[in-house]
Design a protein around this motif. Sequence first.
Motif, mmCIF file in Angstrom:
data_model
loop_
_atom_site.group_PDB
_atom_site.id
_atom_site.type_symbol
_atom_site.label_atom_id
_atom_site.label_comp_id
_atom_site.label_asym_id
_atom_site.label_seq_id
_atom_site.Cartn_x
_atom_site.Cartn_y
_atom_site.Cartn_z
ATOM 1 N N TRP A 115 3.264 7.947 5.614
ATOM 2 C CA TRP A 115 2.123 7.033 5.626
ATOM 3 C C TRP A 115 1.448 7.068 4.265
ATOM 4 O O TRP A 115 1.333 8.126 3.626
ATOM 5 C CB TRP A 115 1.139 7.441 6.711
ATOM 6 C CG TRP A 115 1.623 7.160 8.093
ATOM 7 C CD1 TRP A 115 1.458 6.020 8.823
ATOM 8 C CD2 TRP A 115 2.373 8.050 8.946
ATOM 9 N NE1 TRP A 115 2.042 6.132 10.064
ATOM 10 C CE2 TRP A 115 2.612 7.370 10.172
ATOM 11 C CE3 TRP A 115 2.856 9.356 8.798
ATOM 12 C CZ2 TRP A 115 3.310 7.946 11.218
ATOM 13 C CZ3 TRP A 115 3.563 9.934 9.839
ATOM 14 C CH2 TRP A 115 3.786 9.239 11.035
ATOM 15 N N ALA A 116 0.987 5.902 3.816
ATOM 16 C CA ALA A 116 0.347 5.816 2.500
ATOM 17 C C ALA A 116 -0.672 4.693 2.511
ATOM 18 O O ALA A 116 -0.531 3.712 3.238
ATOM 19 C CB ALA A 116 1.389 5.568 1.412
ATOM 20 N N GLY A 117 -1.707 4.860 1.696
ATOM 21 C CA GLY A 117 -2.703 3.809 1.529
ATOM 22 C C GLY A 117 -4.057 4.119 2.116
ATOM 23 O O GLY A 117 -5.023 3.393 1.887
ATOM 24 N N ALA A 118 -4.167 5.210 2.900
ATOM 25 C CA ALA A 118 -5.431 5.498 3.591
ATOM 26 C C ALA A 118 -6.347 6.425 2.802
ATOM 27 O O ALA A 118 -7.415 6.788 3.281
ATOM 28 C CB ALA A 118 -5.141 6.112 4.961
ATOM 29 N N TRP A 119 -5.932 6.844 1.630
ATOM 30 C CA TRP A 119 -6.733 7.763 0.813
ATOM 31 C C TRP A 119 -7.126 9.011 1.602
ATOM 32 O O TRP A 119 -8.315 9.332 1.715
ATOM 33 C CB TRP A 119 -7.996 7.093 0.310
ATOM 34 C CG TRP A 119 -7.780 6.096 -0.793
ATOM 35 C CD1 TRP A 119 -6.596 5.600 -1.227
ATOM 36 C CD2 TRP A 119 -8.778 5.470 -1.593
ATOM 37 N NE1 TRP A 119 -6.776 4.689 -2.222
ATOM 38 C CE2 TRP A 119 -8.127 4.592 -2.476
ATOM 39 C CE3 TRP A 119 -10.159 5.553 -1.643
ATOM 40 C CZ2 TRP A 119 -8.812 3.816 -3.407
ATOM 41 C CZ3 TRP A 119 -10.835 4.787 -2.556
ATOM 42 C CH2 TRP A 119 -10.171 3.935 -3.434
ATOM 43 N N LEU B 169 -7.986 11.685 -1.855
ATOM 44 C CA LEU B 169 -6.975 11.817 -2.894
ATOM 45 C C LEU B 169 -6.816 10.508 -3.655
ATOM 46 O O LEU B 169 -7.163 9.435 -3.171
ATOM 47 C CB LEU B 169 -5.634 12.223 -2.288
ATOM 48 C CG LEU B 169 -5.546 13.632 -1.722
ATOM 49 C CD1 LEU B 169 -4.190 13.847 -1.061
ATOM 50 C CD2 LEU B 169 -5.764 14.668 -2.811
ATOM 51 N N ALA B 170 -6.270 10.606 -4.857
ATOM 52 C CA ALA B 170 -6.080 9.428 -5.691
ATOM 53 C C ALA B 170 -5.093 8.474 -5.033
ATOM 54 O O ALA B 170 -4.180 8.901 -4.322
ATOM 55 C CB ALA B 170 -5.561 9.850 -7.059
ATOM 56 N N PRO B 171 -5.271 7.163 -5.258
ATOM 57 C CA PRO B 171 -4.328 6.189 -4.711
ATOM 58 C C PRO B 171 -2.912 6.462 -5.216
ATOM 59 O O PRO B 171 -2.711 7.022 -6.292
ATOM 60 C CB PRO B 171 -4.848 4.847 -5.242
ATOM 61 C CG PRO B 171 -6.270 5.101 -5.596
ATOM 62 C CD PRO B 171 -6.355 6.525 -6.019
ATOM 63 N N ILE B 172 -1.942 6.045 -4.421
ATOM 64 C CA ILE B 172 -0.541 6.245 -4.785
ATOM 65 C C ILE B 172 0.116 4.911 -5.083
ATOM 66 O O ILE B 172 -0.169 3.905 -4.423
ATOM 67 C CB ILE B 172 0.210 6.974 -3.649
ATOM 68 C CG1 ILE B 172 1.631 7.332 -4.089
ATOM 69 C CG2 ILE B 172 0.250 6.134 -2.383
ATOM 70 C CD1 ILE B 172 2.391 8.152 -3.068
ATOM 71 N N MET C 257 -7.752 0.276 1.489
ATOM 72 C CA MET C 257 -6.314 0.203 1.221
ATOM 73 C C MET C 257 -6.047 0.197 -0.279
ATOM 74 O O MET C 257 -6.572 -0.643 -1.010
ATOM 75 C CB MET C 257 -5.724 -1.051 1.869
ATOM 76 C CG MET C 257 -4.321 -1.425 1.402
ATOM 77 S SD MET C 257 -3.071 -0.124 1.518
ATOM 78 C CE MET C 257 -2.862 0.020 3.266
ATOM 79 N N SER C 258 -5.226 1.127 -0.727
ATOM 80 C CA SER C 258 -5.043 1.335 -2.165
ATOM 81 C C SER C 258 -3.768 0.720 -2.707
ATOM 82 O O SER C 258 -3.542 0.746 -3.916
ATOM 83 C CB SER C 258 -5.031 2.845 -2.452
ATOM 84 O OG SER C 258 -3.960 3.471 -1.759
ATOM 85 N N ILE C 259 -2.919 0.183 -1.847
ATOM 86 C CA ILE C 259 -1.622 -0.331 -2.283
ATOM 87 C C ILE C 259 -1.652 -1.860 -2.260
ATOM 88 O O ILE C 259 -2.066 -2.458 -1.264
ATOM 89 C CB ILE C 259 -0.495 0.205 -1.379
ATOM 90 C CG1 ILE C 259 -0.422 1.732 -1.498
ATOM 91 C CG2 ILE C 259 0.846 -0.424 -1.736
ATOM 92 C CD1 ILE C 259 0.559 2.370 -0.545
#
Length: 358
Positions: free
Chosen positions: A42-46, A50-53, A89-91
């Motif tokens: 899972w990615a995008g939820a900070w 943590l820093a965005p990926i 959302m960071s992506i």
Amino acid sequence: MRPLHRRPTRSVRAFSKALAYTLAVSALACVTAAGKRVLLGWAGAWPGGLAPIDPNILPVSDEQVDVYVALAFAQDRDTPGEYVFHPGMSITSEQVAAASADGARKFLISLAGAEHPWPEAAAVSDLDGYIERSVYSLAQLMQLYHAVGIDINYELFPAGSSSFPAAMDGIVRGLGTKFPNLIVTLAPYGGVDDKYQQLYALSGPLISWTNYQLYADTPGPSPAEQGILARVQGLYGGIGKIALGITSDQRDFRGTISKANAVAIVRNNPDAIGAAVWSYEDATVPGYDLLSELLQALHELPVLPLAAAGDTVHTVQPGESLSAIAARFNTTVAELLQLNPSITDPDVIFAGDRLVVP
């Protein structure tokens, strides 16, 4: 297949125009090929600030392992059934387009997350309307973010709620008519197993695999010691359709599993389809190196049999019959019934069902 007392889900009238994107997704979204394992994160939820990926830094799929990214999380906070990504959302869709080029990585839209409750009142008051809005909004998100499917990740349910299984089954079937090779994963843990098992009873043939959150079920570092793995093996189609949910979060956000134990869990369960990691942000912290160790473990496991790695499947289209499907694939109804034991009546199949074909 669905129990006989349920009627087929109403078609989604509001989304009648065919998406050109469907054809592109169909080329990429094939269910995991024979013998291939999966690594999902899972990615995008900070998580934890943590820093965005950038998903382009993640490993890429190869001949042995398919890499999936579950974009976390799409929610319908403002209007039930109208899913959008949470404000943090960071992506970006541009990053996803680059990261998914040539099938390097495959993306799913992950629904809800741990803090977003199931909208029981809205679903109960107008189930068909809720399904229609959900299919429409999720299809738009899939198109925008080049996604090949959804990950169902609801964890909060009002007391006495009952609409989740039927509503999600309708959403899955509705999306299946738009995206013939739709990938659908579940993300349960012990606290919500009852809801997800009810959903699986309706949608089992449509579920690609289950990302079982082992870390959420145990306060300690080793789920195997507490019998969790033994229990999971009897759920959701068996261990061959389970991705072992481990956590890279070392700050005890929702339980911890040490890196050594996480890798050992994968190595010690060769019949599982792969691993599901919360989260890619934590797993890519410099110096931690969990993903490379997991990938090494997955590559060293024996090749999965076809049934465990993802069968050759056909998605039932509106108006199709079992006999027509048998003729198309040069087989018989009897063989299809043998390959699909969940079919209780050869005259009752539904658009969106995925059937194993020879």
